[in-house]
Each structure stands twice: as C-alpha cells, then as structure tokens.
Write an enzyme that holds these catalytic residues in place. Structure first.
Site, PDB file in Angstrom:
ATOM      1  N   GLY A  84       0.789  -1.232   0.000  1.00 39.54           N
ATOM      2  CA  GLY A  84       0.000   0.000   0.000  1.00 39.54           C
ATOM      3  C   GLY A  84       0.819   1.279   0.000  1.00 39.54           C
ATOM      4  O   GLY A  84       0.475   2.254  -0.671  1.00 39.54           O
TER       5      GLY A  84
ATOM      6  N   ASP B 210      -2.594   2.206  12.450  1.00 39.82           N
ATOM      7  CA  ASP B 210      -3.820   1.786  13.117  1.00 39.82           C
ATOM      8  C   ASP B 210      -3.463   1.450  14.566  1.00 39.82           C
ATOM      9  O   ASP B 210      -3.310   2.339  15.402  1.00 39.82           O
ATOM     10  CB  ASP B 210      -4.373   0.593  12.315  1.00 39.82           C
ATOM     11  CG  ASP B 210      -5.721   0.111  12.790  1.00 39.82           C
ATOM     12  OD1 ASP B 210      -6.355   0.808  13.577  1.00 39.82           O
ATOM     13  OD2 ASP B 210      -6.151  -0.976  12.371  1.00 39.82           O
TER      14      ASP B 210
ATOM     15  N   ASP C 178      -5.982  -1.401   0.474  1.00 38.03           N
ATOM     16  CA  ASP C 178      -6.828  -2.430  -0.150  1.00 38.03           C
ATOM     17  C   ASP C 178      -7.840  -3.034   0.820  1.00 38.03           C
ATOM     18  O   ASP C 178      -7.707  -2.894   2.045  1.00 38.03           O
ATOM     19  CB  ASP C 178      -5.955  -3.568  -0.665  1.00 38.03           C
ATOM     20  CG  ASP C 178      -5.447  -4.466   0.479  1.00 38.03           C
ATOM     21  OD1 ASP C 178      -4.823  -3.924   1.414  1.00 38.03           O
ATOM     22  OD2 ASP C 178      -5.717  -5.681   0.459  1.00 38.03           O
TER      23      ASP C 178
ATOM     24  N   GLU D  21       4.626   5.542   5.626  1.00 41.49           N
ATOM     25  CA  GLU D  21       3.551   4.563   5.888  1.00 41.49           C
ATOM     26  C   GLU D  21       2.213   5.145   5.449  1.00 41.49           C
ATOM     27  O   GLU D  21       1.954   6.338   5.642  1.00 41.49           O
ATOM     28  CB  GLU D  21       3.568   4.235   7.392  1.00 41.49           C
ATOM     29  CG  GLU D  21       2.470   3.335   7.898  1.00 41.49           C
ATOM     30  CD  GLU D  21       2.504   1.907   7.374  1.00 41.49           C
ATOM     31  OE1 GLU D  21       2.497   1.729   6.150  1.00 41.49           O
ATOM     32  OE2 GLU D  21       2.488   0.975   8.199  1.00 41.49           O
ATOM     33  N   ASP D  22       1.380   4.321   4.852  1.00 39.68           N
ATOM     34  CA  ASP D  22       0.073   4.821   4.407  1.00 39.68           C
ATOM     35  C   ASP D  22      -0.874   5.070   5.580  1.00 39.68           C
ATOM     36  O   ASP D  22      -1.532   6.093   5.658  1.00 39.68           O
ATOM     37  CB  ASP D  22      -0.567   3.871   3.381  1.00 39.68           C
ATOM     38  CG  ASP D  22      -0.467   2.411   3.777  1.00 39.68           C
ATOM     39  OD1 ASP D  22      -0.104   2.126   4.939  1.00 39.68           O
ATOM     40  OD2 ASP D  22      -0.748   1.540   2.936  1.00 39.68           O
TER      41      ASP D  22
ATOM     42  N   ARG E 222      -7.034  -0.631  -4.416  1.00 32.43           N
ATOM     43  CA  ARG E 222      -5.801   0.159  -4.230  1.00 32.43           C
ATOM     44  C   ARG E 222      -5.717   1.295  -5.244  1.00 32.43           C
ATOM     45  O   ARG E 222      -5.139   2.338  -4.971  1.00 32.43           O
ATOM     46  CB  ARG E 222      -4.563  -0.729  -4.417  1.00 32.43           C
ATOM     47  CG  ARG E 222      -4.351  -1.744  -3.314  1.00 32.43           C
ATOM     48  CD  ARG E 222      -2.946  -2.325  -3.450  1.00 32.43           C
ATOM     49  NE  ARG E 222      -2.785  -3.583  -2.741  1.00 32.43           N
ATOM     50  CZ  ARG E 222      -2.459  -3.689  -1.458  1.00 32.43           C
ATOM     51  NH1 ARG E 222      -2.282  -2.610  -0.736  1.00 32.43           N
ATOM     52  NH2 ARG E 222      -2.320  -4.880  -0.906  1.00 32.43           N
TER      53      ARG E 222
ATOM     54  N   PHE F 187     -12.805   1.512   8.346  1.00 29.62           N
ATOM     55  CA  PHE F 187     -11.878   0.809   7.465  1.00 29.62           C
ATOM     56  C   PHE F 187     -11.891   1.505   6.103  1.00 29.62           C
ATOM     57  O   PHE F 187     -12.931   1.584   5.446  1.00 29.62           O
ATOM     58  CB  PHE F 187     -12.274  -0.658   7.323  1.00 29.62           C
ATOM     59  CG  PHE F 187     -11.226  -1.464   6.614  1.00 29.62           C
ATOM     60  CD1 PHE F 187     -10.112  -1.935   7.299  1.00 29.62           C
ATOM     61  CD2 PHE F 187     -11.335  -1.734   5.252  1.00 29.62           C
ATOM     62  CE1 PHE F 187      -9.117  -2.650   6.641  1.00 29.62           C
ATOM     63  CE2 PHE F 187     -10.348  -2.451   4.588  1.00 29.62           C
ATOM     64  CZ  PHE F 187      -9.250  -2.912   5.300  1.00 29.62           C
ATOM     65  N   VAL F 188     -10.732   2.028   5.712  1.00 31.87           N
ATOM     66  CA  VAL F 188     -10.667   2.800   4.469  1.00 31.87           C
ATOM     67  C   VAL F 188      -9.920   2.048   3.366  1.00 31.87           C
ATOM     68  O   VAL F 188      -9.080   1.189   3.639  1.00 31.87           O
ATOM     69  CB  VAL F 188      -9.994   4.180   4.701  1.00 31.87           C
ATOM     70  CG1 VAL F 188     -10.878   5.084   5.519  1.00 31.87           C
ATOM     71  CG2 VAL F 188      -8.626   4.029   5.360  1.00 31.87           C
TER      72      VAL F 188
ATOM     73  N   LYS G  43      -5.054   6.629  12.425  1.00 35.10           N
ATOM     74  CA  LYS G  43      -6.297   6.188  13.060  1.00 35.10           C
ATOM     75  C   LYS G  43      -5.995   6.061  14.552  1.00 35.10           C
ATOM     76  O   LYS G  43      -5.939   4.969  15.109  1.00 35.10           O
ATOM     77  CB  LYS G  43      -6.662   4.816  12.470  1.00 35.10           C
ATOM     78  CG  LYS G  43      -8.138   4.619  12.238  1.00 35.10           C
ATOM     79  CD  LYS G  43      -8.458   3.178  11.962  1.00 35.10           C
ATOM     80  CE  LYS G  43      -8.398   2.779  10.523  1.00 35.10           C
ATOM     81  NZ  LYS G  43      -8.848   1.373  10.334  1.00 35.10           N
TER      82      LYS G  43
HETATM   83  P1  5GP Z   1      -1.285  -1.554  12.524  1.00 35.57           P
HETATM   84  O1  5GP Z   1      -0.191  -2.525  12.748  1.00 35.57           O
HETATM   85  O2  5GP Z   1      -0.911  -0.126  12.785  1.00 35.57           O
HETATM   86  O3  5GP Z   1      -2.540  -1.954  13.244  1.00 35.57           O
HETATM   87  O4  5GP Z   1      -1.724  -1.686  11.025  1.00 35.57           O
HETATM   88  C1  5GP Z   1      -1.046  -1.126  10.003  1.00 35.57           C
HETATM   89  C2  5GP Z   1      -1.437  -1.773   8.705  1.00 35.57           C
HETATM   90  O5  5GP Z   1      -2.774  -2.288   8.762  1.00 35.57           O
HETATM   91  C3  5GP Z   1      -1.450  -0.771   7.586  1.00 35.57           C
HETATM   92  O6  5GP Z   1      -0.196  -0.659   6.985  1.00 35.57           O
HETATM   93  C4  5GP Z   1      -2.501  -1.342   6.661  1.00 35.57           C
HETATM   94  O7  5GP Z   1      -1.923  -2.302   5.832  1.00 35.57           O
HETATM   95  C5  5GP Z   1      -3.479  -2.036   7.579  1.00 35.57           C
HETATM   96  N1  5GP Z   1      -4.647  -1.191   7.892  1.00 35.57           N
HETATM   97  C6  5GP Z   1      -4.955  -0.605   9.058  1.00 35.57           C
HETATM   98  N2  5GP Z   1      -6.094   0.099   8.973  1.00 35.57           N
HETATM   99  C7  5GP Z   1      -6.522  -0.041   7.712  1.00 35.57           C
HETATM  100  C8  5GP Z   1      -7.648   0.482   6.980  1.00 35.57           C
HETATM  101  O8  5GP Z   1      -8.509   1.224   7.466  1.00 35.57           O
HETATM  102  N3  5GP Z   1      -7.736   0.104   5.680  1.00 35.57           N
HETATM  103  C9  5GP Z   1      -6.815  -0.706   5.076  1.00 35.57           C
HETATM  104  N4  5GP Z   1      -7.021  -0.988   3.798  1.00 35.57           N
HETATM  105  N5  5GP Z   1      -5.760  -1.207   5.724  1.00 35.57           N
HETATM  106  C10 5GP Z   1      -5.611  -0.872   7.019  1.00 35.57           C
END
Ligand code: 5GP
Length: 182
Positions: A43, A102, A158, A98-99, A164, A151-152, A130
């Site tokens: 992503g 979360d 994706d 980083e995109d 994507r 969830f976006v 987030k």
């Molecule tokens: P974390 O480890 O911070 O919980 O998650 C990071 C990864 O989870 C991101 O790089 C992404 O791949 C995925 N992710 C978290 N939230 C979302 C969301 O709202 N949409 C999508 N498509 N992926 C998410």
C-alpha cells in the site's frame, strides 16, 4: 468498484494538496542530509511515489514488506518480515513512509528492526492516523490526516487486494464485508 464505496473520506484534490505540503516540510527538514525514504509494501508505494516527487532534495528509496493483516480487516498483532531492504541504512537519515497507522503494532516491529541497523536518524511519515485504535505509541514526525475508526480503501489501501487504484480514500459499504463473511 465505485459502487462498493459508501463515502469519500478524503478527495484526490485534498490528498494532492497534503502530499505537496508534506514534501515541502520534508525537503526543509532534511536539507543537506542523506535521506532514504523507506516504504512499506504494498500500500505505501502509492504514497511514496507521489511524496518523492514533491521532495526537492536528493533522496533514495527502498522498500520493505511485512505482513500483519492478511486479507482480514482485523490486526492480529503478528508481524512478519517478508521482504527486506536492498541497501544498508547505517549512518543514513531514514524516513519510513507509511500509508496508515492503526494499532501501531506493525510500525513498532519495523522501527525496532530498523533501529538495530544504526541509522543516523529514524522517523515516520504517515498519510493517515487512526489514533483512536492505537495500542502502542508511535512517534509520527510528519502526518497527513487524522481519520476516525473506519476501514478505508483507495490510494494504495486495499480490501482483499482490491481498491488500491482508487485515487481517493473512501469507506467501503458494509455489505462488501458481509459478502466475504467478515
Ligand atoms: P497496525 O499494525 O498499525 O494496526 O496496522 C497497520 C497496517 O494495517 C497498515 O499498513 C494497513 O496495511 C493495515 N490497515 C490498518 N487500517 C486499515 C484500513 O482502514 N484500511 C486498510 N485498507 N488497511 C488498514
């Protein structure tokens, strides 16, 4: 594809404007330094490509791939390194692109891993934050947008490897998850 989108959260125009602003700030902060942009596949590659073109100082780019989500929308907390960087980052200034952040679990793992390689500096630039879902604290030096707990998809993000290529960031209709039984 568009029929699966409930709402556009951030438009293409808003993303463009923000990426331009971030590029300017990064160029100023790292002037005279040896900056390496590290993007997290898959992503993050979309954001990196646009951001790099808005940075006016010389940069190199490298990619890393980790798995944390699989095809599900819930974080497992289990992170695995799938593809490593091509170059050494020792004594270089590293900005992880980083995109979305979360829970923060993915980045915590990655930052620990990269820090062990002795970069001159290690910082994070995230397009989306987030923060309400954060489990571990992550210092974000450059941030695009704060978003609520939804969830976006789009602009690199994706759901089940789809969406994507949408130019905006949107929220999926609930029936899309139900179709997959989530
Ligand atoms: P974390 O480890 O911070 O919980 O998650 C990071 C990864 O989870 C991101 O790089 C992404 O791949 C995925 N992710 C978290 N939230 C979302 C969301 O709202 N949409 C999508 N498509 N992926 C998410």
């Amino acid at each position: 594809m568009l029929e699966d989108i409930e709402e556009i959260l951030i438009t293409e125009k808003e993303i463009k404007k923000k990426v331009k602003e971030l590029g300017k700030k990064i160029s100023k902060k790292y002037a005279g330094k040896e900056l390496v942009l590290v993007s997290i596949l898959r992503g993050g590659a979309f954001f990196l490509a646009d951001l790099a073109r808005n940075i006016t100082i010389p940069v190199s780019i490298d990619f890393i791939a980790v798995s944390s989500y699989g095809t599900s929308t819930k974080s497992t907390g289990v992170v695995k390194l799938i593809k490593d960087l091509e170059e050494s980052i020792e004594n270089k200034d590293i900005l992880v692109i980083e995109d979305i952040i979360d829970t923060g679990l993915t980045l915590r793992y990655l930052l620990k891993n990269l820090q062990a390689r002795n970069p001159a500096s290690l910082n994070v630039c995230a397009l989306l934050d987030k923060s309400v879902r954060r489990i571990v604290e992550i210092p974000i030096l450059f941030k695009g947008f704060d978003i609520p707990d939804v969830f976006v998809v789009g602009y690199g993000l994706d759901y089940d490897q789809k969406y994507r290529n949408l130019p905006f960031i949107g929220v999926l209709k609930p029936e899309v998850f139900l179709r997959k039984g989530e």
